[in-house]
Structure formats: structure tokens, C-alpha cells
Design a protein around this motif. Structure first.
Motif, PDB file in Angstrom:
ATOM      1  N   GLY A 112     -52.394  20.671  28.566  1.00  0.00           N
ATOM      2  CA  GLY A 112     -51.926  22.052  28.514  1.00  0.00           C
ATOM      3  C   GLY A 112     -51.032  22.394  29.686  1.00  0.00           C
ATOM      4  N   TRP A 164     -51.691  34.877  26.356  1.00  0.00           N
ATOM      5  CA  TRP A 164     -52.159  33.576  25.893  1.00  0.00           C
ATOM      6  C   TRP A 164     -51.401  33.176  24.633  1.00  0.00           C
ATOM      7  CZ3 TRP A 164     -54.424  29.709  27.984  1.00  0.00           C
ATOM      8  CH2 TRP A 164     -54.945  28.691  27.185  1.00  0.00           C
ATOM      9  N   SER A 166     -51.929  30.073  22.850  1.00  0.00           N
ATOM     10  CA  SER A 166     -52.484  28.926  22.137  1.00  0.00           C
ATOM     11  C   SER A 166     -52.604  29.242  20.654  1.00  0.00           C
ATOM     12  CB  SER A 166     -53.871  28.590  22.683  1.00  0.00           C
ATOM     13  OG  SER A 166     -54.440  27.535  21.949  1.00  0.00           O
ATOM     14  N   TRP A 170     -56.746  24.943  16.539  1.00  0.00           N
ATOM     15  CA  TRP A 170     -56.894  24.076  17.694  1.00  0.00           C
ATOM     16  C   TRP A 170     -56.633  22.618  17.355  1.00  0.00           C
ATOM     17  CZ3 TRP A 170     -57.963  25.373  22.716  1.00  0.00           C
ATOM     18  CH2 TRP A 170     -58.291  26.711  22.953  1.00  0.00           C
ATOM     19  N   THR A 173     -52.607  21.569  17.373  1.00  0.00           N
ATOM     20  CA  THR A 173     -51.680  21.822  18.467  1.00  0.00           C
ATOM     21  C   THR A 173     -51.730  20.691  19.487  1.00  0.00           C
ATOM     22  OG1 THR A 173     -51.128  23.302  20.295  1.00  0.00           O
ATOM     23  CG2 THR A 173     -53.425  23.213  19.662  1.00  0.00           C
ATOM     24  N   ASN A 176     -52.037  23.439  24.729  1.00  0.00           N
ATOM     25  CA  ASN A 176     -52.178  24.879  24.752  1.00  0.00           C
ATOM     26  C   ASN A 176     -51.446  25.414  25.977  1.00  0.00           C
ATOM     27  OD1 ASN A 176     -54.376  25.046  27.005  1.00  0.00           O
ATOM     28  ND2 ASN A 176     -55.204  23.593  25.510  1.00  0.00           N
ATOM     29  N   HIS A 208     -57.751  24.421  31.734  1.00  0.00           N
ATOM     30  CA  HIS A 208     -57.188  23.663  30.628  1.00  0.00           C
ATOM     31  C   HIS A 208     -58.110  22.517  30.214  1.00  0.00           C
ATOM     32  CE1 HIS A 208     -53.355  25.609  29.955  1.00  0.00           C
ATOM     33  NE2 HIS A 208     -53.114  25.628  31.254  1.00  0.00           N
ATOM     34  N   TYR A 211     -60.650  23.919  27.867  1.00  0.00           N
ATOM     35  CA  TYR A 211     -60.063  24.043  26.532  1.00  0.00           C
ATOM     36  C   TYR A 211     -59.948  22.672  25.867  1.00  0.00           C
ATOM     37  CZ  TYR A 211     -58.706  28.957  27.083  1.00  0.00           C
ATOM     38  OH  TYR A 211     -58.720  30.313  27.231  1.00  0.00           O
ATOM     39  N   ARG A 215     -61.583  21.607  22.382  1.00  0.00           N
ATOM     40  CA  ARG A 215     -60.720  21.180  21.290  1.00  0.00           C
ATOM     41  C   ARG A 215     -61.111  19.778  20.804  1.00  0.00           C
ATOM     42  NH1 ARG A 215     -54.410  21.383  22.409  1.00  0.00           N
ATOM     43  NH2 ARG A 215     -55.047  19.886  23.991  1.00  0.00           N
TER      44      ARG A 215
END
Length: 446
Positions: A112, A164, A166, A170, A173, A176, A208, A211, A215
Motif C-alpha cells: 500500500g 481513504w 481503498s 479487497w 485490488t 490500498n 498498511h 490492512y 486482505r
């Protein structure tokens, strides 16, 4: 109303990508984007291979713009901090500079990236700072749509806004991305915030990574769903109900072998998924702890400065967002674990059943072999005994037959031979019976 002028504008890019050590292999898109960035900034490979050192640059096609490039290695992650800013600190600048900066600094990251827009306006009102933030973002994205900002955050007296970006999906991508906008009331606050760049780089890194862990857990769940083996209420029970009837067991070896192969394949995927989820869960816990520790350091350091610091967006992320991710991952782990155990027990049951059936078949084969051996022993003993007796008594039979011939009584000779034959057979059967019984008893006693 004309927008406020922006002074001393900065654009920071914090980008994070998993480290990939490759030799003679095509670079990944992320690696290619970092190489392209260094080419645009006219930096050589040393800027990447020599971490934790600032490499300054000047953008010749943007007058009065300077910046620096710095590469960090954080665990399994390559981290990049790169910044553009104007040399002029006193005169107003056009908001379009943020878009120009972005085009120069654009780079990809597998984990990210965070953009930080920084500058100051000659106004102390929150309303003016919010207007300046919106104008800066619209110019940064070249999008006239008014963004939805999250107000109410302050850092060293500057107003901080977050957007944000993103995507909702999820699993599709590649990275993010979020954008922070920090509008200061004066130049010296911009300069003080610049001194926090390393702390911010670590804070965004852990954010990140959280996240990324979440994810990754979603990808694990998606993989199981696509394979049709994500645990559902009746899935294991339906497999157990499918057992063959007892009367048909011997004709269902193929079915049982197919069942065990299928379930071993599923078990392997469950095990890999469970272990992967466990790793992501442990990593998320550690990254969350590091995130909260780093945020505490920033807040503690900020209290030594003048100006209000209130970072609700970061506090709420650790207390609520990341906590929700952790709860969801723990729930997925709790769902997978018992299903894995049931699947293992089911496979063990099939194995036990096959072993029992094979044991019964071996017992039947052994029993048949024993009967065959007894029969052979019985017949062999009977024939042997009869033959031996016949051979031993042959002279007597010949003598008897000769006497009967001389005495003109042939019928008595035939009668005598027949009688001896019956006796031989009887002796053979009796000896065969006793020998076979002795053999059977000796085999049972072993």
C-alpha cells in the motif's frame, strides 16, 4: 469565493512493497515502477541499494522544486519515502503543483501507499483550512468533485484531513491507498511536521501491514469458497452419512478409497489455509501492537511541541477498525479449526474401517489356508498309511492267494484281498484323522 493561496507546498509519498529477491528474473510491476521513479528523478541504483540515506534531487523541468528519496528495509518490506517541495517558503504557490508532484513521484506498492499533502495558509480558521484541503485534493487528483473529508484532527496545531481510497473489493485490488492533507497556519509548523517523517513512515507502515494481513485472510476465505470447501453447517455430516451399507462393504473398496483420497485433498487445503490464516493472525496482532506503540511515541513527542495534537483518525483505527479485523480473522480461524478436526476424524474412521475389513479378509484367507493344509495332511497321511500297510502285508497276501489257488478256492483269495483293502483304508483314515487333529491343535497353541 477564490481559494486561499497555499504556501510552501510539500507532497510526501510513503509506499510499501514486499521484498522479492530475484536473480535473472523479470522485475515485478512494483520494482519496475520504482526503477522508473529513480529514472525520472535522475537517481542511480545506489539510491535503492543503500538504505536509510537521503538522496536529494532537483526537478529540472519544475523550476524551484527540490526533494529527496530514501529507501528503508523494514522486515520483509521495502519501504520508500520520497518528497517534493518548493524552495520558496514565503510566496504563494499554485495548487496545481500537487498534481505535478504526484506525476513525478508516482510508484506502486504491493502492500500500500499513503500520500501526505502538506502546506500552510495565512489563516487560522478551521473553515479556511478545510477549504484549502479540498482545493489541494481536487488539484492533486485533477478532479472537480468535492471530496468528503474527515475533520476534527490536529497535529502540532495543523488541521489534518483524511481521504481513504481503498476499493471495496479487497480481493481484487493490488494495493490500498489513502491521502492525508495537513494544512498548517504558519511556516514553522510545516517545518516541525517535517521532522516527524520517520515516525509517520513507521506508523503508516504498520497501518498498511494490518490492512495487508486482513486482505490476505479474505483471500484465504475466498480461495476456500471457490474450491467449494469453505466450512458450512452440514458439509461434514453429509459426507459421514454417505457411508456404504454394511452388507455392501466388500463391494465398496473403490468407494472408500475414493473417499479417503478426496478428503485427504480437502484436508491438505484446509491445513494450508489454517496455517496461513494463523500466520496472518499472529502478524496482525504484532503489527497492531507496533502501530499503537508508534502512535504513542508520536503523541508523546508531539506533547513536547506547542500546538494542539488530536489524532482521532489514527486512534480510532487501532481501537476499532483494526480490532474488527482481528475479531473477524479470529472468527474465521475458530470456524476452520473444528472443521479441520472433524475432517481428520472422518479420514481416520475410513482408514480404521478399511483396516478392519482387510483384517477380516486376511482372517478368512488364513482360515482357508488352514483348512487346505489340514485336508492335504489328512489325505497324505491316509494314503501314506494305507500304502505302507499294503506294502508291509504284500507277502502275506501273495502267500494267501497262492494257497487259495492250490486249494482250488479262488473266491476265498479275492475275499481275503478285499478284506485287507478295507483294513488298509480304515487304518489310513484313522491315522489321517488323528494326525490332522494333532496338527490343528498344535497350530492353535502357537
Amino acid at each position: 469565493m477564490q481559494p486561499l493561496s497555499i504556501y510552501y507546498p510539500h507532497l510526501f509519498l510513503f509506499v510499501y512493497s514486499l521484498r522479492e529477491i530475484q536473480e535473472d528474473i523479470q522485475p515485478t510491476p512494483e520494482q519496475q515502477s520504482w526503477e522508473s521513479l529513480r529514472d525520472r528523478l535522475k537517481l542511480d541504483q545506489e539510491a535503492h541499494s543503500n538504505p536509510e540515506r537521503n538522496y536529494p534531487f532537483i526537478l529540472e523541468d519544475l523550476e524551484g522544486v527540490t526533494g529527496f528519496y530514501r529507501h528503508y528495509i523494514l522486515g520483509d518490506t521495502d519501504s520508500l519515502l520520497v518528497c517534493c517541495s518548493t524552495k520558496d517558503k514565503e510566496n504563494p504557490q499554485n495548487y496545481d503543483c500537487f498534481y505535478k508532484f504526484q506525476k513525478k513521484l508516482e510508484a506502486q506498492g504491493t502492500i500500500g501507499k499513503t500520500w501526505l499533502i502538506l502546506g500552510y495558509v495565512n489563516s487560522a480558521t478551521d473553515q479556511d483550512k478545510e477549504k484549502a484541503a479540498k482545493q489541494a485534493y481536487q488539484s492533486f487528483r485533477k478532479d472537480a468533485t468535492e471530496p468528503q473529508l474527515r475533520p476534527g484532527n490536529h497535529f502540532l496545531g495543523a488541521s489534518v484531513f483524511e481521504i481513504w481510497e481503498s476499493p471495496e473489493d479487497w480481493t481484487n485490488t493490488p494495493e490500498n491507498e489513502n491521502v492525508l492533507i495537513c494544512i498548517c497556519p504558519q511556516k514553522k509548523i510545516v517545518e516541525r511536521i517535517e521532522t516527524f517523517q520517520y515516525e509517520l513512515m513507521l506508523l503508516f507502515y504498520y497501518r498498511h501491514k494490518i490492512y495487508w494481513n486482513y486482505r490476505s485472510s479474505i483471500n484465504i476465505r475466498k480461495m476456500l469458497i471457490q474450491e467449494g470447501i469453505f466450512p458450512e453447517t452440514n458439509q461434514i455430516n453429509e459426507a459421514i452419512i454417505n457411508w456404504p451399507e454394511i452388507s455392501d462393504i466388500e463391494r465398496n473398496f473403490d468407494y472408500l478409497n475414493h473417499e479417503i483420497r478426496t478428503n485427504l485433498h480437502i484436508l491438505a487445503k484446509y491445513t494450508i489455509a489454517l496455517e496461513s490464516l494463523k500466520v496472518q493472525l499472529q502478524n496482525l496482532r504484532q503489527n497492531l501492537q507496533n502501530y499503537q506503540n508508534r502512535l504513542g511515541i508520536i503523541k508523546s513527542k508531539a506533547t513536547e511541541e506547542t500546538g494542539i495534537t488530536q489524532l482521532k483518525i489514527f486512534e480510532e483505527f487501532g481501537e476499532f477498525t483494526a480490532a474488527d479485523y482481528l475479531l473477524q480473522m479470529e472468527q474465521d480461524y475458530r470456524i476452520l479449526m473444528p472443521q479441520l478436526q472433524v475432517r481428520e476424524k472422518y479420514i481416520n474412521s475410513i482408514r480404521t474401517f478399511i483396516e478392519l475389513l482387510r483384517g477380516e479378509q486376511d482372517r478368512q484367507i488364513a482360515s482357508q489356508n488352514t483348512k487346505f493344509q489340514n485336508t492335504v495332511l489328512f489325505l497324505g497321511t491316509t494314503i501314506g498309511t494305507s500304502t505302507f500297510t499294503a506294502v508291509a502285508s504284500a507277502p502275506f497276501i501273495i502267500k494267501e492267494a497262492t494257497t487259495s489257488k492250490l486249494s482250488q478256492t479262488p473266491h476265498n483269495g479275492w475275499f481275503t484281498c478285499f478284506t485287507f483293502l478295507i483294513v488298509y483304508l480304515a487304518l489310513g483314515l484313522i491315522s489321517g484323522y488323528f494326525v490332522s487333529q494333532w496338527w490343528r491343535f498344535s497350530q492353535k497353541s502357537k
